[in-house]
Scaffold this motif. Sequence first.
Motif, PDB file in Angstrom:
ATOM      1  N   PRO A  19      26.262  -9.172  53.209  1.00  0.00           N
ATOM      2  CA  PRO A  19      25.861  -7.629  53.520  1.00  0.00           C
ATOM      3  C   PRO A  19      25.817  -7.126  54.945  1.00  0.00           C
ATOM      4  O   PRO A  19      25.497  -8.114  55.532  1.00  0.00           O
ATOM      5  CB  PRO A  19      24.452  -7.765  52.760  1.00  0.00           C
ATOM      6  CG  PRO A  19      24.099  -9.293  53.195  1.00  0.00           C
ATOM      7  CD  PRO A  19      25.251  -9.976  52.775  1.00  0.00           C
ATOM      8  N   ILE A  20      26.442  -6.113  55.130  1.00  0.00           N
ATOM      9  CA  ILE A  20      26.282  -5.691  56.673  1.00  0.00           C
ATOM     10  C   ILE A  20      25.494  -4.161  56.644  1.00  0.00           C
ATOM     11  O   ILE A  20      25.921  -3.409  55.611  1.00  0.00           O
ATOM     12  CB  ILE A  20      27.582  -5.230  57.059  1.00  0.00           C
ATOM     13  CG1 ILE A  20      28.228  -6.686  57.176  1.00  0.00           C
ATOM     14  CG2 ILE A  20      27.644  -4.585  58.271  1.00  0.00           C
ATOM     15  CD1 ILE A  20      29.936  -6.529  57.051  1.00  0.00           C
ATOM     16  N   LEU A  21      24.636  -3.958  57.372  1.00  0.00           N
ATOM     17  CA  LEU A  21      23.638  -2.991  57.217  1.00  0.00           C
ATOM     18  C   LEU A  21      24.171  -2.201  58.531  1.00  0.00           C
ATOM     19  O   LEU A  21      24.184  -2.605  59.645  1.00  0.00           O
ATOM     20  CB  LEU A  21      22.288  -3.285  57.454  1.00  0.00           C
ATOM     21  CG  LEU A  21      21.069  -2.410  57.696  1.00  0.00           C
ATOM     22  CD1 LEU A  21      21.095  -1.241  56.728  1.00  0.00           C
ATOM     23  CD2 LEU A  21      19.805  -2.661  57.906  1.00  0.00           C
ATOM     24  N   VAL A  22      24.487  -0.847  58.189  1.00  0.00           N
ATOM     25  CA  VAL A  22      24.755   0.201  59.103  1.00  0.00           C
ATOM     26  C   VAL A  22      23.565   1.302  59.183  1.00  0.00           C
ATOM     27  O   VAL A  22      23.264   1.974  58.276  1.00  0.00           O
ATOM     28  CB  VAL A  22      25.978   0.950  59.136  1.00  0.00           C
ATOM     29  CG1 VAL A  22      26.226   1.947  60.043  1.00  0.00           C
ATOM     30  CG2 VAL A  22      27.021  -0.208  59.048  1.00  0.00           C
ATOM     31  N   LEU A  23      22.868   1.484  60.478  1.00  0.00           N
ATOM     32  CA  LEU A  23      21.881   2.480  60.699  1.00  0.00           C
ATOM     33  C   LEU A  23      22.290   3.523  61.370  1.00  0.00           C
ATOM     34  O   LEU A  23      22.735   3.228  62.596  1.00  0.00           O
ATOM     35  CB  LEU A  23      20.678   1.800  61.321  1.00  0.00           C
ATOM     36  CG  LEU A  23      19.874   0.560  60.501  1.00  0.00           C
ATOM     37  CD1 LEU A  23      19.066  -0.101  61.270  1.00  0.00           C
ATOM     38  CD2 LEU A  23      19.747   0.960  59.260  1.00  0.00           C
ATOM     39  N   THR A  24      22.796   4.523  60.600  1.00  0.00           N
ATOM     40  CA  THR A  24      23.368   5.638  61.266  1.00  0.00           C
ATOM     41  C   THR A  24      22.591   6.975  61.360  1.00  0.00           C
ATOM     42  O   THR A  24      21.627   7.160  60.140  1.00  0.00           O
ATOM     43  CB  THR A  24      24.960   5.970  60.504  1.00  0.00           C
ATOM     44  OG1 THR A  24      25.565   6.670  61.391  1.00  0.00           O
ATOM     45  CG2 THR A  24      24.784   6.551  59.218  1.00  0.00           C
ATOM     46  N   SER A  25      22.905   7.731  62.121  1.00  0.00           N
ATOM     47  CA  SER A  25      22.199   9.030  62.242  1.00  0.00           C
ATOM     48  C   SER A  25      22.371   9.873  61.027  1.00  0.00           C
ATOM     49  O   SER A  25      23.626   9.937  60.519  1.00  0.00           O
ATOM     50  CB  SER A  25      22.655   9.882  63.490  1.00  0.00           C
ATOM     51  OG  SER A  25      22.279  11.137  63.539  1.00  0.00           O
ATOM     52  N   GLY A  26      21.472  10.700  60.793  1.00  0.00           N
ATOM     53  CA  GLY A  26      21.677  11.941  59.382  1.00  0.00           C
ATOM     54  C   GLY A  26      22.844  12.913  59.708  1.00  0.00           C
ATOM     55  O   GLY A  26      23.455  13.435  58.951  1.00  0.00           O
ATOM     56  N   ALA A  27      23.089  13.056  61.122  1.00  0.00           N
ATOM     57  CA  ALA A  27      24.328  13.980  61.317  1.00  0.00           C
ATOM     58  C   ALA A  27      25.601  13.187  61.200  1.00  0.00           C
ATOM     59  O   ALA A  27      26.634  14.057  61.672  1.00  0.00           O
ATOM     60  CB  ALA A  27      23.937  14.427  62.941  1.00  0.00           C
ATOM     61  N   ASN A  28      25.639  12.008  61.164  1.00  0.00           N
ATOM     62  CA  ASN A  28      27.056  11.152  61.378  1.00  0.00           C
ATOM     63  C   ASN A  28      27.624  10.658  59.945  1.00  0.00           C
ATOM     64  O   ASN A  28      26.806  10.183  59.036  1.00  0.00           O
ATOM     65  CB  ASN A  28      26.846  10.056  62.339  1.00  0.00           C
ATOM     66  CG  ASN A  28      26.685  10.525  63.675  1.00  0.00           C
ATOM     67  OD1 ASN A  28      26.870  11.752  64.082  1.00  0.00           O
ATOM     68  ND2 ASN A  28      26.147   9.810  64.620  1.00  0.00           N
ATOM     69  N   ARG A  29      29.034  10.375  59.995  1.00  0.00           N
ATOM     70  CA  ARG A  29      29.467   9.687  58.688  1.00  0.00           C
ATOM     71  C   ARG A  29      29.975   8.337  59.643  1.00  0.00           C
ATOM     72  O   ARG A  29      30.536   8.471  60.553  1.00  0.00           O
ATOM     73  CB  ARG A  29      30.638  10.525  58.380  1.00  0.00           C
ATOM     74  CG  ARG A  29      30.222  11.757  57.651  1.00  0.00           C
ATOM     75  CD  ARG A  29      31.647  12.484  56.906  1.00  0.00           C
ATOM     76  NE  ARG A  29      31.897  11.735  55.975  1.00  0.00           N
ATOM     77  CZ  ARG A  29      31.726  11.492  54.699  1.00  0.00           C
ATOM     78  NH1 ARG A  29      30.715  12.380  54.228  1.00  0.00           N
ATOM     79  NH2 ARG A  29      32.094  10.888  53.812  1.00  0.00           N
ATOM     80  N   VAL A  30      30.000   7.459  58.644  1.00  0.00           N
ATOM     81  CA  VAL A  30      30.285   6.052  59.198  1.00  0.00           C
ATOM     82  C   VAL A  30      31.753   5.944  59.175  1.00  0.00           C
ATOM     83  O   VAL A  30      32.369   6.133  58.291  1.00  0.00           O
ATOM     84  CB  VAL A  30      29.723   4.923  58.481  1.00  0.00           C
ATOM     85  CG1 VAL A  30      30.126   3.540  58.837  1.00  0.00           C
ATOM     86  CG2 VAL A  30      28.156   4.869  58.630  1.00  0.00           C
TER      87      VAL A  30
END
Length: 116
Positions: A19-30
Motif C-alpha cells: 500500500p502507498i498512501l498519498v496525502l494530497t491537497s483537496g485542490a489537486n489531482r494526483v
Amino acid sequence: ELGQIVKSLIFKGKVSGKPILVLTSGANRVDEKRISGYAGEAISRADADFVRAVTGCAIGGVPPIGHIQKMETWLDEDFLHYATIWAAAGTPNAIFELATEDLKKMTDGKVAQVKA
C-alpha cells in the motif's frame, strides 16, 4: 480553503502489492506516473476492500494516520502553504484540524510534488 483539505488516497504497487498512501491537497489531482516513480514501481488505485484491509476505514473517511498497516507515505508539498489543514477522522462525516508540521511528523511522510 479547499487546499487545506487532506485527501488520503491509497494506491497499490502493481508488483509488490504494497500500500502507498498519498496525502494530497483537496485542490489537486494526483499524478499517478509521478507517484510510480517515487515508489519505484507502477501503481494502481486500490479497491475498497484493500483500502479497508490496510487502513481499517472505508473510502471517503480514511484518515492520514492510525492505519492497521504502516505504509509508504507521500505528502503534497502544497500543504506547506498552510499552517493548519483538515483531514478525515475515520468516517465520511468526521474531520479534524491539525498543524501541517504535525502531519509531517505523525506520518513520517516524504514531502513531494504529487499533483498532475
